[in-house]
Each structure stands twice: as C-alpha cells, then as structure tokens.
Scaffold this motif. Structure first.
Motif, mmCIF file in Angstrom:
data_model
loop_
_atom_site.group_PDB
_atom_site.id
_atom_site.type_symbol
_atom_site.label_atom_id
_atom_site.label_comp_id
_atom_site.label_asym_id
_atom_site.label_seq_id
_atom_site.Cartn_x
_atom_site.Cartn_y
_atom_site.Cartn_z
ATOM 1 N N GLY A 194 3.580 -13.107 3.704
ATOM 2 C CA GLY A 194 2.806 -11.884 3.635
ATOM 3 C C GLY A 194 2.414 -11.339 4.992
ATOM 4 O O GLY A 194 1.546 -10.472 5.087
ATOM 5 N N ASP A 195 3.060 -11.834 6.055
ATOM 6 C CA ASP A 195 2.715 -11.431 7.420
ATOM 7 C C ASP A 195 3.767 -10.519 8.043
ATOM 8 O O ASP A 195 3.858 -10.415 9.265
ATOM 9 N N LEU A 196 4.540 -9.835 7.210
ATOM 10 C CA LEU A 196 5.674 -9.069 7.733
ATOM 11 C C LEU A 196 5.404 -7.572 7.792
ATOM 12 O O LEU A 196 5.905 -6.885 8.689
ATOM 13 N N LEU A 197 4.634 -7.032 6.863
ATOM 14 C CA LEU A 197 4.419 -5.598 6.747
ATOM 15 C C LEU A 197 2.934 -5.290 6.608
ATOM 16 O O LEU A 197 2.170 -6.102 6.077
ATOM 17 N N LYS A 198 2.541 -4.090 7.054
ATOM 18 C CA LYS A 198 1.157 -3.642 6.945
ATOM 19 C C LYS A 198 1.118 -2.206 6.446
ATOM 20 O O LYS A 198 1.996 -1.409 6.776
ATOM 21 N N GLU A 199 0.093 -1.894 5.648
ATOM 22 C CA GLU A 199 -0.179 -0.503 5.292
ATOM 23 C C GLU A 199 -1.460 -0.075 5.972
ATOM 24 O O GLU A 199 -2.468 -0.789 5.920
ATOM 25 N N HIS A 200 -1.428 1.082 6.614
ATOM 26 C CA HIS A 200 -2.592 1.585 7.326
ATOM 27 C C HIS A 200 -3.358 2.559 6.448
ATOM 28 O O HIS A 200 -2.775 3.282 5.639
ATOM 29 N N ALA A 201 -4.662 2.583 6.627
ATOM 30 C CA ALA A 201 -5.548 3.340 5.750
ATOM 31 C C ALA A 201 -5.293 4.845 5.839
ATOM 32 O O ALA A 201 -4.902 5.374 6.872
ATOM 33 N N GLY A 202 -5.515 5.517 4.724
ATOM 34 C CA GLY A 202 -5.403 6.965 4.644
ATOM 35 C C GLY A 202 -6.205 7.442 3.455
ATOM 36 O O GLY A 202 -6.765 6.645 2.688
ATOM 37 N N THR A 203 -6.273 8.736 3.253
ATOM 38 C CA THR A 203 -7.081 9.291 2.175
ATOM 39 C C THR A 203 -6.250 9.770 0.997
ATOM 40 O O THR A 203 -6.790 10.085 -0.064
ATOM 41 N N ILE A 204 -4.915 9.811 1.142
ATOM 42 C CA ILE A 204 -4.045 10.334 0.091
ATOM 43 C C ILE A 204 -3.195 9.208 -0.471
ATOM 44 O O ILE A 204 -2.638 8.399 0.274
#
Length: 225
Positions: A140-150
């Motif tokens: 689970g250390d390969l990809l990240k999602e960054h915060a957003g409002t949509i």
C-alpha cells in the motif's frame, strides 16, 4: 468465535444481504437470489475494452456491469459493509488464478480524510482479500491520492483525466514487477490509467487491472456467434 456465539450474535445483530438488505444466515455473504442474479449478469473485461479501444492493459478482470444488485453492493461496500466485497474478491481471485506471474497486488488509494470518514478503504480491503485468496504479497506504499473538494463521479467523462492527476506515485522500486492494480469500479478508465502510468514510471514491467464493476453499456456488447 464458536457456533453458539455466532448464533447469539445473529439474533442480536442479524446478518443481511448487502445487495437487497434481506436477512440471511450468519455464515452467508449474500442471499441466494442476489447471488443468482449477479452470476447471470457476469461480464468480461473484453466487453468494456471493445467500448474503450484506448485502454492500455493487456489483461483485465471485471465481474459485473455497474447496475442493479452489483451497484447496490458497491455502494454498501463504500459504506463499510463487506459481504459483497468478500464475495466479489473470491470471484476475481478465481478468474485470476491462472495468471501465475503476478508479483504483487496494490489498489487505487483514497485520501486520509476520506478513509477516516468511511472507517476503512474499500479498494484496499478488496485488494487484500484478493491477495489472500491468491497467496500474493500486497503493498500500500506505491500510490497516493491528494486531497480535493470534487469527487470523480461528479465530473463529466471529459474532465476525469484532469481529476486523475490528483494521484501520484512514491519512490518505490518496482523494477521488473508484474502488478495487479485493484479498484471497485472501472468506468472511463481515467483513474486506473493514471495509476497504471505511475506504476510503470516506478519501473513495473506490466500492470493488469481488476475491478468489481465496469461501466458497460450491456445493450452495445457484441455477443459471440
């Protein structure tokens, strides 16, 4: 937990089908009616691919069109119910059993905020269930999602590739690895394409995908003669 304890727990907290909410025995994942309906609606990755010729994957695995019982099951999976998730993971693992060169399993991530709100990450749970069935390592250390409002499902198809830029890779070394990338739904493919591109940039030799549902127009699927 022994059988008596399970029976008592079922009396206090009845087990219910994720797809129709009917009561079911404590040791069942879904009711028989929903299982039969789901199995009748099985589709193939090729059904989705023929409607999306730009797809980048040599191999993919999907189970159901995103409608009826499967749609309800996915929505309940996002709400924390896990019967449909486990049921789907077993079917996906059966379909992937002959693919014997997969190195590891990973998933499309969600933000930490969304994870806290949901209580768990549904794609991660799905991926871990598949990996357990196939006896494969999971990372689970390969990809990240960054915060957003949509949220992606609020966007038209033409804007989803831009949304997918919210995802980034890490500095993990995936040299020569064959990755199985897991998500709950394959619609336009924008998110999975973005994540696939990142994994390949990290050195992966190949990325296959697996999803529970696909956005397939079943009336446009070409049936074999």
């Amino acid at each position: 937990m022994n059988r008596v304890q399970m029976l008592l727990l079922d009396i206090l907290y009845p087990n219910r089908c994720d797809c129709c909410d009917n009561r079911i025995p404590y040791d069942q994942l879904l009711c028989e009616a929903c299982i039969n309906l789901l199995l009748q609606q099985r589709v193939a990755y090729s059904d989705w691919a023929q409607q999306h010729p730009e797809n980048p994957w040599l191999e993919g695995t999907v189970l159901f069109p995103y409608e009826d019982a499967a749609r309800t099951g996915v929505l309940e999976m996002k709400n924390g119910r896990r019967g449909f998730c486990i049921f789907s993971a077993k079917l996906l693992a059966e379909s992937l059993a002959e693919t014997n060169d997969i190195s590891l399993v990973t998933w499309v991530p969600i933000t930490a905020k969304r994870r806290r709100r949901q209580g768990y990450a549904h794609a991660e749970y799905l991926a871990r269930c598949i990996a357990k069935e196939l006896d494969l390592p999971v990372r689970g250390d390969l990809l990240k999602e960054h915060a957003g409002t949509i949220r992606q499902h609020d966007l038209p198809a033409s804007e989803r590739p831009k949304y997918a830029e919210r995802f980034s890779g890490t500095d993990a070394d995936l040299s020569d690895q064959h990755i199985l990338l897991v998500d709950d739904i394959l619609t336009t493919g924008a998110t999975l394409r973005r994540c696939t591109s990142l994994l390949l940039e990290m050195g992966a030799a190949r990325v296959d995908i697996a999803a529970v549902c696909a956005g397939i127009h079943t009336d446009k699927v070409e049936k074999a003669p």
